[in-house]
Design a protein around this motif. Structure first.
Motif, PDB file in Angstrom:
ATOM      1  N   ILE A   2       7.882   3.966   7.389  1.00 43.00           N
ATOM      2  CA  ILE A   2       7.831   4.514   6.030  1.00 43.00           C
ATOM      3  C   ILE A   2       9.243   4.670   5.481  1.00 43.00           C
ATOM      4  O   ILE A   2       9.527   4.323   4.324  1.00 43.00           O
ATOM      5  CB  ILE A   2       7.105   5.869   6.013  1.00 43.00           C
ATOM      6  CG1 ILE A   2       5.655   5.715   6.497  1.00 43.00           C
ATOM      7  CG2 ILE A   2       7.159   6.479   4.628  1.00 43.00           C
ATOM      8  CD1 ILE A   2       4.802   4.827   5.620  1.00 43.00           C
ATOM      9  N   ARG A  16       0.828  -1.201   0.000  1.00 47.08           N
ATOM     10  CA  ARG A  16       0.000   0.000   0.000  1.00 47.08           C
ATOM     11  C   ARG A  16       0.873   1.265   0.000  1.00 47.08           C
ATOM     12  O   ARG A  16       0.582   2.225  -0.719  1.00 47.08           O
ATOM     13  CB  ARG A  16      -0.902  -0.017   1.239  1.00 47.08           C
ATOM     14  CG  ARG A  16      -1.864   1.165   1.336  1.00 47.08           C
ATOM     15  CD  ARG A  16      -3.011   0.821   2.258  1.00 47.08           C
ATOM     16  NE  ARG A  16      -2.533   0.403   3.575  1.00 47.08           N
ATOM     17  CZ  ARG A  16      -2.443   1.209   4.627  1.00 47.08           C
ATOM     18  NH1 ARG A  16      -2.816   2.467   4.512  1.00 47.08           N
ATOM     19  NH2 ARG A  16      -2.024   0.759   5.786  1.00 47.08           N
ATOM     20  N   VAL A  17       1.953   1.262   0.769  1.00 46.66           N
ATOM     21  CA  VAL A  17       2.845   2.424   0.814  1.00 46.66           C
ATOM     22  C   VAL A  17       3.547   2.613  -0.527  1.00 46.66           C
ATOM     23  O   VAL A  17       3.637   3.740  -1.044  1.00 46.66           O
ATOM     24  CB  VAL A  17       3.872   2.257   1.949  1.00 46.66           C
ATOM     25  CG1 VAL A  17       4.954   3.344   1.853  1.00 46.66           C
ATOM     26  CG2 VAL A  17       3.192   2.328   3.302  1.00 46.66           C
ATOM     27  N   TRP A  45      10.695   2.845   2.070  1.00 45.70           N
ATOM     28  CA  TRP A  45      11.259   3.613   0.956  1.00 45.70           C
ATOM     29  C   TRP A  45      12.710   3.230   0.701  1.00 45.70           C
ATOM     30  O   TRP A  45      13.151   3.113  -0.445  1.00 45.70           O
ATOM     31  CB  TRP A  45      11.155   5.109   1.258  1.00 45.70           C
ATOM     32  CG  TRP A  45       9.776   5.659   1.021  1.00 45.70           C
ATOM     33  CD1 TRP A  45       8.691   4.990   0.527  1.00 45.70           C
ATOM     34  CD2 TRP A  45       9.334   7.000   1.272  1.00 45.70           C
ATOM     35  NE1 TRP A  45       7.604   5.819   0.457  1.00 45.70           N
ATOM     36  CE2 TRP A  45       7.965   7.056   0.901  1.00 45.70           C
ATOM     37  CE3 TRP A  45       9.941   8.135   1.764  1.00 45.70           C
ATOM     38  CZ2 TRP A  45       7.213   8.214   1.016  1.00 45.70           C
ATOM     39  CZ3 TRP A  45       9.207   9.300   1.874  1.00 45.70           C
ATOM     40  CH2 TRP A  45       7.854   9.337   1.500  1.00 45.70           C
ATOM     41  N   TRP A  83       5.474  13.259  -1.742  1.00 43.03           N
ATOM     42  CA  TRP A  83       5.287  12.737  -0.392  1.00 43.03           C
ATOM     43  C   TRP A  83       6.508  13.002   0.469  1.00 43.03           C
ATOM     44  O   TRP A  83       7.637  12.972  -0.006  1.00 43.03           O
ATOM     45  CB  TRP A  83       5.036  11.232  -0.440  1.00 43.03           C
ATOM     46  CG  TRP A  83       3.704  10.837  -0.992  1.00 43.03           C
ATOM     47  CD1 TRP A  83       3.447  10.308  -2.223  1.00 43.03           C
ATOM     48  CD2 TRP A  83       2.437  10.925  -0.319  1.00 43.03           C
ATOM     49  NE1 TRP A  83       2.112  10.065  -2.385  1.00 43.03           N
ATOM     50  CE2 TRP A  83       1.455  10.436  -1.221  1.00 43.03           C
ATOM     51  CE3 TRP A  83       2.037  11.378   0.934  1.00 43.03           C
ATOM     52  CZ2 TRP A  83       0.116  10.386  -0.896  1.00 43.03           C
ATOM     53  CZ3 TRP A  83       0.693  11.321   1.263  1.00 43.03           C
ATOM     54  CH2 TRP A  83      -0.252  10.836   0.363  1.00 43.03           C
ATOM     55  N   LYS A 142       1.016   3.845  -3.208  1.00 40.37           N
ATOM     56  CA  LYS A 142       0.610   5.228  -2.954  1.00 40.37           C
ATOM     57  C   LYS A 142       1.753   6.194  -3.299  1.00 40.37           C
ATOM     58  O   LYS A 142       1.514   7.276  -3.855  1.00 40.37           O
ATOM     59  CB  LYS A 142       0.192   5.387  -1.488  1.00 40.37           C
ATOM     60  CG  LYS A 142      -0.398   6.748  -1.152  1.00 40.37           C
ATOM     61  CD  LYS A 142      -0.878   6.777   0.286  1.00 40.37           C
ATOM     62  CE  LYS A 142      -2.154   5.991   0.453  1.00 40.37           C
ATOM     63  NZ  LYS A 142      -3.296   6.673  -0.238  1.00 40.37           N
ATOM     64  N   THR A 143       2.985   5.793  -2.999  1.00 42.17           N
ATOM     65  CA  THR A 143       4.132   6.647  -3.311  1.00 42.17           C
ATOM     66  C   THR A 143       4.292   6.839  -4.812  1.00 42.17           C
ATOM     67  O   THR A 143       4.592   7.943  -5.287  1.00 42.17           O
ATOM     68  CB  THR A 143       5.419   6.045  -2.726  1.00 42.17           C
ATOM     69  OG1 THR A 143       5.264   5.839  -1.321  1.00 42.17           O
ATOM     70  CG2 THR A 143       6.600   6.967  -2.962  1.00 42.17           C
ATOM     71  N   GLU A 181      -0.834   9.681   6.498  1.00 37.76           N
ATOM     72  CA  GLU A 181      -1.840   9.189   5.565  1.00 37.76           C
ATOM     73  C   GLU A 181      -2.146   7.708   5.777  1.00 37.76           C
ATOM     74  O   GLU A 181      -3.290   7.276   5.652  1.00 37.76           O
ATOM     75  CB  GLU A 181      -1.352   9.426   4.128  1.00 37.76           C
ATOM     76  CG  GLU A 181      -2.319   8.995   3.046  1.00 37.76           C
ATOM     77  CD  GLU A 181      -3.486   9.948   2.898  1.00 37.76           C
ATOM     78  OE1 GLU A 181      -4.467   9.572   2.228  1.00 37.76           O
ATOM     79  OE2 GLU A 181      -3.416  11.070   3.459  1.00 37.76           O
ATOM     80  N   THR A 182      -1.119   6.921   6.106  1.00 42.58           N
ATOM     81  CA  THR A 182      -1.290   5.465   6.224  1.00 42.58           C
ATOM     82  C   THR A 182      -1.470   4.990   7.651  1.00 42.58           C
ATOM     83  O   THR A 182      -1.774   3.813   7.872  1.00 42.58           O
ATOM     84  CB  THR A 182      -0.076   4.752   5.611  1.00 42.58           C
ATOM     85  OG1 THR A 182       1.123   5.180   6.293  1.00 42.58           O
ATOM     86  CG2 THR A 182       0.051   5.069   4.128  1.00 42.58           C
ATOM     87  N   MET A 237       3.363  10.696   4.551  1.00 43.51           N
ATOM     88  CA  MET A 237       2.951   9.331   4.251  1.00 43.51           C
ATOM     89  C   MET A 237       2.582   8.580   5.526  1.00 43.51           C
ATOM     90  O   MET A 237       1.630   7.787   5.543  1.00 43.51           O
ATOM     91  CB  MET A 237       4.072   8.607   3.498  1.00 43.51           C
ATOM     92  CG  MET A 237       3.749   7.172   3.122  1.00 43.51           C
ATOM     93  SD  MET A 237       2.337   7.025   2.006  1.00 43.51           S
ATOM     94  CE  MET A 237       3.053   7.608   0.469  1.00 43.51           C
ATOM     95  N   ALA A 238       3.328   8.829   6.604  1.00 43.57           N
ATOM     96  CA  ALA A 238       3.014   8.175   7.870  1.00 43.57           C
ATOM     97  C   ALA A 238       1.633   8.582   8.372  1.00 43.57           C
ATOM     98  O   ALA A 238       0.843   7.753   8.843  1.00 43.57           O
ATOM     99  CB  ALA A 238       4.087   8.508   8.910  1.00 43.57           C
TER     100      ALA A 238
END
Length: 368
Positions: A135, A103-104, A139, A119, A107-108, A127-128, A124-125
């Motif tokens: 995160i 999912r991360v 990455w 992002w 989304k990225t 958002e998720t 991102m943290a």
């Protein structure tokens, strides 16, 4: 063969017998300077027990406890040399599921935040609902860096392919009885001096300088990098017109033995193509000019040398006059030529064109 003697009440201990190979390895482990101290101690414990010493005696000699001696003696009997190694510790179980990781990543790559163009870890943290550390690790594992961006420029030269093959051919297969020179000008080199004295480097503190500076004129460096040796023919002028370029061509002509042909790789700057230059080239037939495609200065290896000059000498240099700047550049040029380092080209023309084609497939509306 040495047998360990029972050292405590109750059932006698199992005999600890070492083979010649085991004894040799244990002695090496116990003496080796680079061996981990824990493994060296365990080896000494086993060797002491094999000599028939009691637990307390071995513990006293090695500065450890009776329980430690008993533990590693038993481990050795059960697993021999492998028994002295640390057991595998799997660590804490992973808390982030594969679905969360997917999912991360998706989304990225495929979505944009509502309040930014890219992002951030914290964004991102939030958002998720995950931690910023999680995160960052995701990455890092997938090589994702949303904060970074690279730029590119596509050449519109209709002879791009032919010019690439011509120049790369010179790099990979230079002609005999000839010298290949990468030529260009580094124009508008500024003689800069800081408005306040520079505070030198100290333990715990970097060099410090003011953000503002005073300008004291500019100069232009004409350079010709010898592909084979890495040596550079350099000349400084206050301007970079066709007349200065012509003087530099004459300098090259005098510096290179007359029996060698000269193949010059240079860009499409207008001063390289004036009628005066063309007439001079007709009178000097050993000069052969090879022009890089438009917007393709990366094909000229002298640009790599200019990068060395800028990074190592000019960027942090301070000069109170143009003369001081030119003297400084001449010093660096002479130092380079004392121990020149040629830049080696490795990509073939086909590899370059294939890479470019893969970029073009990702771009729509380029007209190529």
């Amino acid at each position: 063969m040495i047998v360990d003697v029972a050292t405590k009440r109750g059932r006698p201990n199992a005999a600890l017998v070492l083979s010649a190979e085991e004894r040799t390895i244990l002695e090496q482990w116990s003496r080796r300077g680079r061996t981990a101290q824990s493994l060296a101690l365990r080896s000494k414990i086993v060797l002491g027990c094999a000599e028939g010493k009691i637990y307390d005696e071995v513990a006293s000699q090695l500065g450890t406890t009776r329980q430690t001696v008993c533990k590693w003696r038993g481990r050795f009997i059960a697993g021999r040399l492998e028994g002295l190694e640390d057991e595998y510790r799997p660590g804490a179980p992973r808390k982030i599921t594969d679905e969360a990781v997917e999912r991360v990543v998706v989304k990225t790559l495929e979505e944009m935040p509502r309040d930014a163009t890219q992002w951030s870890v914290r964004g991102m943290a939030k958002e998720t609902g995950m931690s910023a550390t999680g995160i960052h690790r995701i990455w890092q594992a997938f090589g994702l860096q949303p904060h970074r961006v690279d730029t590119f420029k596509l050449s519109n030269d209709p002879l791009f392919i032919d010019k690439v093959r011509d120049i790369v051919g010179l790099y990979l297969n230079p002609p005999e009885a000839a010298m290949v020179l990468c030529v260009d000008e580094k124009s508008q080199i500024q003689a800069l001096d800081r408005t306040q004295p520079i505070l030198p480097l100290r333990p715990g503190l970097p060099e410090r300088r003011t953000h503002d500076y005073s300008r004291h004129g500019t100069s232009t460096l004409f350079a010709a990098l010898d592909l084979a040796s890495g040596k550079v023919i350099g000349e400084l002028h206050r301007r970079h017109r066709a007349i200065e370029f012509l003087k530099f061509l004459e300098t090259i002509d005098q510096a290179v033995p007359s029996e060698l042909d000269l193949h010059l790789i240079l860009d499409n700057y207008s001063t390289h193509k004036t009628p005066t230059i063309k007439k001079w080239l007709l009178r000097h037939p050993r000069f052969h000019l090879h022009f890089t495609p438009t917007y393709s200065s990366w094909l000229n290896l002298v640009e790599r040398w200019f990068g060395e000059l800028t990074e190592k000498w000019i960027r942090r240099g301070t000069h109170r006059s143009t003369l001081a700047l030119e003297k400084s550049i001449k010093h660096w040029l002479a130092t380079w030529n004392e121990h020149p380092r040629p830049f080696v080209w490795t990509k073939t023309a086909d590899e370059i064109l294939s890479t470019l084609a893969s970029y073009l497939q990702q771009i729509s509306g380029t007209g190529h």
